[in-house]
Design a protein around this motif. Structure first.
Motif, PDB file in Angstrom:
ATOM      1  N   THR A  76      33.003   6.855  26.162  1.00  0.00           N
ATOM      2  CA  THR A  76      33.095   7.469  27.483  1.00  0.00           C
ATOM      3  C   THR A  76      31.812   8.216  27.843  1.00  0.00           C
ATOM      4  OG1 THR A  76      33.987   9.556  26.635  1.00  0.00           O
ATOM      5  CG2 THR A  76      35.574   7.798  27.135  1.00  0.00           C
ATOM      6  N   VAL A  77      31.647   8.466  29.140  1.00  0.00           N
ATOM      7  CA  VAL A  77      30.470   9.209  29.583  1.00  0.00           C
ATOM      8  C   VAL A  77      30.516  10.635  29.051  1.00  0.00           C
ATOM      9  CG1 VAL A  77      30.068   7.786  31.619  1.00  0.00           C
ATOM     10  CG2 VAL A  77      31.598   9.752  31.799  1.00  0.00           C
ATOM     11  N   GLU A  78      31.715  11.194  28.879  1.00  0.00           N
ATOM     12  CA  GLU A  78      31.846  12.543  28.340  1.00  0.00           C
ATOM     13  C   GLU A  78      31.386  12.588  26.880  1.00  0.00           C
ATOM     14  OE1 GLU A  78      34.492  11.988  31.775  1.00  0.00           O
ATOM     15  OE2 GLU A  78      34.298  10.889  29.880  1.00  0.00           O
ATOM     16  N   PHE A  79      31.738  11.564  26.120  1.00  0.00           N
ATOM     17  CA  PHE A  79      31.325  11.487  24.714  1.00  0.00           C
ATOM     18  C   PHE A  79      29.807  11.407  24.605  1.00  0.00           C
ATOM     19  CE2 PHE A  79      30.205   9.002  20.958  1.00  0.00           C
ATOM     20  CZ  PHE A  79      30.905   9.659  19.957  1.00  0.00           C
ATOM     21  N   LYS A  80      29.203  10.553  25.411  1.00  0.00           N
ATOM     22  CA  LYS A  80      27.742  10.413  25.375  1.00  0.00           C
ATOM     23  C   LYS A  80      27.047  11.683  25.849  1.00  0.00           C
ATOM     24  CE  LYS A  80      28.117   5.430  26.088  1.00  0.00           C
ATOM     25  NZ  LYS A  80      27.952   4.319  27.042  1.00  0.00           N
ATOM     26  N   ALA A  81      27.642  12.361  26.832  1.00  0.00           N
ATOM     27  CA  ALA A  81      27.053  13.609  27.316  1.00  0.00           C
ATOM     28  C   ALA A  81      27.045  14.679  26.228  1.00  0.00           C
ATOM     29  CB  ALA A  81      27.812  14.103  28.541  1.00  0.00           C
ATOM     30  N   ALA A  82      28.081  14.691  25.392  1.00  0.00           N
ATOM     31  CA  ALA A  82      28.127  15.661  24.298  1.00  0.00           C
ATOM     32  C   ALA A  82      27.029  15.389  23.278  1.00  0.00           C
ATOM     33  CB  ALA A  82      29.497  15.628  23.631  1.00  0.00           C
ATOM     34  N   ILE A  83      26.773  14.114  22.985  1.00  0.00           N
ATOM     35  CA  ILE A  83      25.675  13.780  22.079  1.00  0.00           C
ATOM     36  C   ILE A  83      24.344  14.175  22.701  1.00  0.00           C
ATOM     37  CG2 ILE A  83      24.474  11.959  20.827  1.00  0.00           C
ATOM     38  CD1 ILE A  83      27.064  10.403  20.713  1.00  0.00           C
ATOM     39  N   ALA A  84      24.182  13.889  23.995  1.00  0.00           N
ATOM     40  CA  ALA A  84      22.932  14.240  24.680  1.00  0.00           C
ATOM     41  C   ALA A  84      22.670  15.739  24.588  1.00  0.00           C
ATOM     42  CB  ALA A  84      22.985  13.790  26.140  1.00  0.00           C
ATOM     43  N   ALA A  85      23.709  16.540  24.777  1.00  0.00           N
ATOM     44  CA  ALA A  85      23.535  17.995  24.707  1.00  0.00           C
ATOM     45  C   ALA A  85      23.123  18.427  23.303  1.00  0.00           C
ATOM     46  CB  ALA A  85      24.834  18.685  25.120  1.00  0.00           C
ATOM     47  N   ALA A  86      23.727  17.808  22.289  1.00  0.00           N
ATOM     48  CA  ALA A  86      23.354  18.145  20.908  1.00  0.00           C
ATOM     49  C   ALA A  86      21.919  17.746  20.611  1.00  0.00           C
ATOM     50  CB  ALA A  86      24.309  17.463  19.937  1.00  0.00           C
ATOM     51  N   LEU A  87      21.513  16.588  21.091  1.00  0.00           N
ATOM     52  CA  LEU A  87      20.140  16.133  20.876  1.00  0.00           C
ATOM     53  C   LEU A  87      19.140  17.070  21.547  1.00  0.00           C
ATOM     54  CD1 LEU A  87      20.459  12.268  21.367  1.00  0.00           C
ATOM     55  CD2 LEU A  87      19.854  13.444  19.246  1.00  0.00           C
ATOM     56  N   PRO A  94      16.234   6.974  23.222  1.00  0.00           N
ATOM     57  CA  PRO A  94      17.664   7.246  23.409  1.00  0.00           C
ATOM     58  C   PRO A  94      18.614   6.466  22.506  1.00  0.00           C
ATOM     59  CG  PRO A  94      16.570   7.120  25.532  1.00  0.00           C
ATOM     60  CD  PRO A  94      15.577   6.672  24.515  1.00  0.00           C
ATOM     61  N   GLU A  95      18.566   5.164  22.495  1.00  0.00           N
ATOM     62  CA  GLU A  95      19.544   4.377  21.734  1.00  0.00           C
ATOM     63  C   GLU A  95      19.532   4.755  20.252  1.00  0.00           C
ATOM     64  OE1 GLU A  95      22.339   1.297  20.625  1.00  0.00           O
ATOM     65  OE2 GLU A  95      21.949   2.380  22.486  1.00  0.00           O
ATOM     66  N   ASN A  96      18.361   4.848  19.659  1.00  0.00           N
ATOM     67  CA  ASN A  96      18.284   5.156  18.233  1.00  0.00           C
ATOM     68  C   ASN A  96      18.685   6.590  17.921  1.00  0.00           C
ATOM     69  OD1 ASN A  96      17.468   2.581  17.665  1.00  0.00           O
ATOM     70  ND2 ASN A  96      15.299   3.084  17.508  1.00  0.00           N
ATOM     71  N   TYR A  97      18.240   7.526  18.729  1.00  0.00           N
ATOM     72  CA  TYR A  97      18.526   8.927  18.429  1.00  0.00           C
ATOM     73  C   TYR A  97      19.990   9.272  18.709  1.00  0.00           C
ATOM     74  CZ  TYR A  97      13.768  10.097  17.158  1.00  0.00           C
ATOM     75  OH  TYR A  97      12.559  10.173  16.504  1.00  0.00           O
ATOM     76  N   PHE A  98      20.573   8.749  19.780  1.00  0.00           N
ATOM     77  CA  PHE A  98      22.013   8.922  20.000  1.00  0.00           C
ATOM     78  C   PHE A  98      22.788   8.342  18.822  1.00  0.00           C
ATOM     79  CE2 PHE A  98      20.947   9.987  24.291  1.00  0.00           C
ATOM     80  CZ  PHE A  98      22.086  10.451  24.940  1.00  0.00           C
ATOM     81  N   THR A  99      22.417   7.123  18.398  1.00  0.00           N
ATOM     82  CA  THR A  99      23.140   6.438  17.330  1.00  0.00           C
ATOM     83  C   THR A  99      23.031   7.173  16.008  1.00  0.00           C
ATOM     84  OG1 THR A  99      22.843   4.282  18.395  1.00  0.00           O
ATOM     85  CG2 THR A  99      23.296   4.267  16.039  1.00  0.00           C
ATOM     86  N   VAL A 100      21.818   7.558  15.639  1.00  0.00           N
ATOM     87  CA  VAL A 100      21.613   8.215  14.350  1.00  0.00           C
ATOM     88  C   VAL A 100      22.258   9.597  14.344  1.00  0.00           C
ATOM     89  CG1 VAL A 100      19.870   9.207  12.814  1.00  0.00           C
ATOM     90  CG2 VAL A 100      19.561   6.892  13.732  1.00  0.00           C
ATOM     91  N   TRP A 101      22.095  10.352  15.413  1.00  0.00           N
ATOM     92  CA  TRP A 101      22.659  11.698  15.420  1.00  0.00           C
ATOM     93  C   TRP A 101      24.175  11.636  15.232  1.00  0.00           C
ATOM     94  CZ3 TRP A 101      20.716  16.298  14.674  1.00  0.00           C
ATOM     95  CH2 TRP A 101      21.555  17.407  14.878  1.00  0.00           C
ATOM     96  N   HIS A 102      24.838  10.787  15.991  1.00  0.00           N
ATOM     97  CA  HIS A 102      26.296  10.726  15.882  1.00  0.00           C
ATOM     98  C   HIS A 102      26.744  10.196  14.528  1.00  0.00           C
ATOM     99  CE1 HIS A 102      30.470  10.233  16.653  1.00  0.00           C
ATOM    100  NE2 HIS A 102      30.418   8.933  16.519  1.00  0.00           N
ATOM    101  N   ASN A 103      26.134   9.123  14.058  1.00  0.00           N
ATOM    102  CA  ASN A 103      26.642   8.459  12.867  1.00  0.00           C
ATOM    103  C   ASN A 103      26.229   9.141  11.561  1.00  0.00           C
ATOM    104  OD1 ASN A 103      28.168   5.919  13.711  1.00  0.00           O
ATOM    105  ND2 ASN A 103      26.337   5.851  14.977  1.00  0.00           N
ATOM    106  N   VAL A 104      25.007   9.645  11.497  1.00  0.00           N
ATOM    107  CA  VAL A 104      24.547  10.280  10.259  1.00  0.00           C
ATOM    108  C   VAL A 104      25.001  11.743  10.185  1.00  0.00           C
ATOM    109  CG1 VAL A 104      22.511  11.003   8.939  1.00  0.00           C
ATOM    110  CG2 VAL A 104      22.591   8.727   9.977  1.00  0.00           C
ATOM    111  N   PHE A 105      24.839  12.485  11.276  1.00  0.00           N
ATOM    112  CA  PHE A 105      25.078  13.930  11.213  1.00  0.00           C
ATOM    113  C   PHE A 105      26.484  14.332  11.659  1.00  0.00           C
ATOM    114  CE2 PHE A 105      20.516  13.370  11.434  1.00  0.00           C
ATOM    115  CZ  PHE A 105      20.080  14.219  10.428  1.00  0.00           C
ATOM    116  N   GLU A 106      27.035  13.653  12.659  1.00  0.00           N
ATOM    117  CA  GLU A 106      28.374  14.004  13.120  1.00  0.00           C
ATOM    118  C   GLU A 106      29.438  13.237  12.336  1.00  0.00           C
ATOM    119  OE1 GLU A 106      27.270  15.348  17.694  1.00  0.00           O
ATOM    120  OE2 GLU A 106      28.232  13.403  17.378  1.00  0.00           O
TER     121      GLU A 106
END
Length: 336
Positions: free
Chosen positions: A278-289, A131-143
């Motif tokens: 926010t929890v909403e922000f993290k939930a959006a990343i989770a859905a994309a992942l 979780p920590e790495n994939y949330f971080t990489v997805w948001h920072n590299v791709f988004e």
């Protein structure tokens, strides 16, 4: 609250007894947290170890308001109890989750939006490394960085948990990947993961190597956790319209740089931290992942690189391992 039949009142957790070195991580007995509306309680089987845990242990990275004071930003296990307003999850579901803290424990409560199913075929120790790495990489590299197929990504610290994740994901989505690492062994590991070029920063200038590898164009996206004197060098290594994404400043938060490079190259230098969002922000990343990356994990096209696994009671050894800097990939705690 709906709960399983065997949720105890008390649990073992690893607390930070005082700011300091690894030995300040000590087991203690605490009340099992109770999930509120929109939250679930996870019986933890494994927890990932991350550099922010070390910063928190040293007193330099306090948890956000309302979060557990225990370290641990990711965990995997089974759903043990449900707060109100939970529709997707059921008792006994095998899950992994991004947590705002509290992962170094037998139980952790998490907002349901930060929870994902265990990737197909994964063990709990593998899933805790995601979780920590994939949330971080997805948001920072791709988004945030907007990396596209055919572009060049430069990843600093390619043998770290973040680095190994970024290499695999960028390669899977069609990017040309250059990475830096501090030894031949680490560079070789990065190449095996899909990096097209690995630069030993102790032996060569990464700016010159990036220019050579890209025919003088430079990197379209740079993922940097170093900061310090890397800031100015990243501006040199970046392509026209390049995007530099800062996710840590291990070499220092203050730097001297020629800011005319930003204007001449039309660069974007951005950055982010994940824990206080926010929890909403993290939930959006989770859905994309779940939509974009979970299928790749399920087929092992990408997977966490596992370094060492320590029992929960020896969390201090896991921190020592990370601070020694010899690890390749993820360090995980086996909670049982």
């Amino acid at each position: 609250m709906a709960s399983g039949q065997k949720v105890p009142a008390r649990m073992t957790a690893i607390a930070i007894s005082e700011p300091g070195g690894p030995r300040v991580l000590k087991p203690e007995t605490r009340d099992v947290p109770q999930p509120g509306p929109g939250e679930i309680l996870i019986k933890v089987h494994a927890a990932g170890v991350n550099r922010p845990d070390i910063q928190q242990r040293k007193g330099a990275y306090p948890p956000p308001p309302g979060a557990s004071d225990l370290p641990g930003l990711e965990a995997s296990g089974e759903v043990a109890a449900l707060g109100d307003d939970i529709s997707r999850w059921r008792i006994g579901d095998r899950v992994c989750a991004l947590t705002p803290g509290g992962g170094y424990a037998e139980y952790v409560k998490v907002h349901a939006g930060s929870v994902l199913p265990l990737p197909a075929g994964f063990t709990h120790t593998e899933a805790a490394a995601v979780p920590e790495n994939y949330f971080t990489v997805w948001h920072n590299v791709f988004e945030r960085g907007g990396l596209k197929s055919g572009e060049t990504l430069l990843v600093h610290g390619g043998s770290s948990g973040i680095g190994t994740t970024a290499i695999q994901l960028a390669s899977a989505f069609g990017a040309y990947v250059i990475t830096t690492a501090g030894s031949k062994e680490k560079c070789d590991a990065c190449l095996k993961l899909g990096a097209d070029r690995a630069i030993n920063y102790r032996e060569g200038d990464f700016v010159a190597a990036v220019k050579e590898a890209t025919g003088g164009k430079g990197a379209n996206v740079i993922l940097d956790m170093v900061g310090g004197d890397y800031v100015a060098r990243n501006y040199e290594a970046a392509a026209i319209e390049g995007r530099i994404v800062q996710i840590a400043v291990q070499a220092g938060a203050v730097a001297s740089a020629d800011f005319s490079k930003i204007m001449v190259k039309r660069l974007t230098h951005t950055g982010s931290t994940l824990r206080p969002r926010t929890v909403e922000f993290k939930a959006a990343i989770a859905a994309a992942l779940e939509a974009q990356v979970w299928p790749l994990l399920g087929t092992r096209k990408v997977a966490p690189v596992m370094d060492m696994i320590f029992p929960l009671s020896e969390a201090w050894r896991a921190h020592e391992r990370m601070e020694e800097g010899e690890h390749i990939g993820k360090i995980v705690l086996d909670v049982g």
